[in-house]
Design an enzyme around this catalytic site. Sequence first.
Site, PDB file in Angstrom:
ATOM      1  N   ASN A  29       0.816  -1.217   0.000  1.00 21.48           N
ATOM      2  CA  ASN A  29       0.000   0.000   0.000  1.00 21.48           C
ATOM      3  C   ASN A  29       0.853   1.272   0.000  1.00 21.48           C
ATOM      4  O   ASN A  29       2.084   1.224  -0.075  1.00 21.48           O
ATOM      5  CB  ASN A  29      -0.964   0.003   1.201  1.00 21.48           C
ATOM      6  CG  ASN A  29      -0.251   0.125   2.543  1.00 21.48           C
ATOM      7  OD1 ASN A  29       0.971   0.236   2.615  1.00 21.48           O
ATOM      8  ND2 ASN A  29      -1.015   0.101   3.615  1.00 21.48           N
TER       9      ASN A  29
ATOM     10  N   MET B  18       1.293   3.294   2.447  1.00 23.06           N
ATOM     11  CA  MET B  18       1.909   3.504   3.754  1.00 23.06           C
ATOM     12  C   MET B  18       1.306   4.650   4.556  1.00 23.06           C
ATOM     13  O   MET B  18       1.877   5.065   5.571  1.00 23.06           O
ATOM     14  CB  MET B  18       3.431   3.693   3.624  1.00 23.06           C
ATOM     15  CG  MET B  18       4.149   2.454   3.162  1.00 23.06           C
ATOM     16  SD  MET B  18       5.818   2.756   2.496  1.00 23.06           S
ATOM     17  CE  MET B  18       5.408   3.335   0.836  1.00 23.06           C
TER      18      MET B  18
ATOM     19  N   VAL C 110      -5.273 -21.824   1.544  1.00 22.23           N
ATOM     20  CA  VAL C 110      -6.347 -22.511   2.263  1.00 22.23           C
ATOM     21  C   VAL C 110      -7.577 -22.590   1.368  1.00 22.23           C
ATOM     22  O   VAL C 110      -8.028 -21.582   0.818  1.00 22.23           O
ATOM     23  CB  VAL C 110      -6.681 -21.798   3.582  1.00 22.23           C
ATOM     24  CG1 VAL C 110      -7.845 -22.494   4.291  1.00 22.23           C
ATOM     25  CG2 VAL C 110      -5.455 -21.763   4.492  1.00 22.23           C
TER      26      VAL C 110
ATOM     27  N   HIS D 207      -9.463   0.425  -0.643  1.00 24.79           N
ATOM     28  CA  HIS D 207      -9.902   0.334   0.754  1.00 24.79           C
ATOM     29  C   HIS D 207     -11.166  -0.513   0.933  1.00 24.79           C
ATOM     30  O   HIS D 207     -12.083  -0.103   1.647  1.00 24.79           O
ATOM     31  CB  HIS D 207     -10.166   1.733   1.324  1.00 24.79           C
ATOM     32  CG  HIS D 207      -8.983   2.630   1.361  1.00 24.79           C
ATOM     33  ND1 HIS D 207      -9.089   4.014   1.508  1.00 24.79           N
ATOM     34  CD2 HIS D 207      -7.663   2.376   1.274  1.00 24.79           C
ATOM     35  CE1 HIS D 207      -7.887   4.549   1.497  1.00 24.79           C
ATOM     36  NE2 HIS D 207      -7.002   3.580   1.356  1.00 24.79           N
TER      37      HIS D 207
END
Length: 622
Positions: A148, A150, A286, A556
């Site tokens: 990102n 930061m 997973v 976001h």
Amino acid sequence: MSGYDYVNKNNNSLNTIDACTTTTGAASQLFASAINFLAATQCIIPERQHHYAGDHETYDFIIIGGGSAGSVVASRLSEIKKWNILLLEAGSDPPIESDIPYLEQYLFQSKYDWQYYTQNDGVRHQALKAGSVYWPRGKMLGGCSSINGMAYVRGRDCDFQAWEKAGNSNWTPENVNFYFKKAESLQDAELTKDPDIIDAYGYNGPQVINTFNITYRDITEKVLESWDYMGFKRVNDINASRFNGLGISGILRSTAANGRRYSTYRSYLEPNRKRKNLKIITNAFVTKVLINSNNHAYGVEVDIMKQKKTFYANFEVILSAGAVNTPQLLMLSGIGPAAHLLSKNISCIVNLPGVGRNLQDHNLIPIAIYGDEPGEENEEEKLFEVAKYMYNKTGLLAHNIISDISAFFSRNPNMAYPEFQSHLTVIRKKSKSIKNFFHNYQNDTLNSFIEFNTNKALYLFPFNLLHPLSRGSIYLKTSNPYDHPIINGNYFSDIRDLDATVDGIKMLTEIVNTPYFKSINAFVQRVNIPQCNKYDFKSDSYWQCYAINTCSTVYHPVGTAKMGPNPKDSVVNNFLKVYGVKRLRVIDASIMPSITSGNTNAPTIMIGEMGSDIIKAEYLSL
């Protein structure tokens, strides 16, 4: 560099990463031998090739996802020496481009990025290629905190008052601020001299917080002066200041220091990889959470090096896979809207309609303002910046590619919270890299953005609507875990969002009437978007059309496993436990009932901290 799979026996962390310090390869194209040399200086000798061979092992807690929240949870739970923790991360260790702040752009579209795209609805985003919004998400330890911009923005107290009022009594402003401070290690010595700031931050936490020493501070100062002139009053610190008047602006704090990104991997996980009770397996995808006939989560199925493995949990399975992967994995495991699961031939274990719903995101509308200054790029100086970084970790590479300033503002001067946010990117005349900022746009639109850059500098102001009323969704495309889910951002589905966006854009573009921007003959340029060319430039209809068609994301996404008191529309309760399933929790950005007033990485770290303490309080009291 050649790649190796290796097991680091000394620190009990199992990894499949490239030898030495890995690189995407893109950085080498820009800085050639310099970056290769820098990577070589950080090289370690890999152990000989190994594959992880364990299976059917049992741990106390299994954490799925080593991202912004998962790294926090793994670090905090492994503080309890009697607990054995397994962290499963689908990606690998971050490459060198992640460590060097300026090179974050080269992580996009690489193997360190999930490379998601929203669904094309044929109406919105038509100025973008394929009518689809590109959603980069970090696929490595540290997750999005490793990819990102930061920016460290907590949000406002009213954000968390809203969470509390929605039935989540633990999540008061007082509690969340405690956990922000617990996470933080503020390292900006100048800020600590300010009595209004010193008590706002924490100083003993793992998460490094500092301020970029940006190389074009003279320009950002001019923009801050301009915002202040407009009524977005300049403050010394965004997080420590109250929001009042039309808005505030200032220099952002960042999750970086000494020329290096401090993701949650670097801050929380890396220092603790030698803990004997913490096992980290990378490249571990997973595919399913295992749930027994009593609706107890008892383990996971995971692909490691194309081999299917099963691990078991004594206490809990914790989902920290993020706002896209968490709802996807819940549905693949039989938890979600019953009709949707059955349509994908998945047996429904728990009918939770809220899984995948309530998707919120901060959109990005590119506002392009051109002016006479600054001048052209100097390629020789750019190479010198590389040498400077190699010498003492300063200069251009030591800060983000976008600037570190931001404005938060509202239409009503009596509002207690901001409606809008704007960042800034300064692109010099005749920039060779300008296409990088618009590469997702159709050619006509892209060429329109870059046309004036031949003779003019570009001040690119990404505009964000902070509290959208529109809600999107994430659902399964198929029952195959490797198929990306269907992402419907649903931006502007509520007309009130579009009306607010037009008002906010009109406020933001008034910056051309401030003294500095007048002095450089600044102007807003009409962008060539075929759908919008019939409208009068700067009219409400034009800006509506412009917003609908150029809208992308500022990365976001939140809310897809909503925290709330009612399982009819929520996924987890106040303690982050999944409704209808015991021993299964979600701790990541997907639990946010409503999106916060700014960049979302800091609140995600806070969620990791508070979620960890919730678990400790429950199990250590037994």
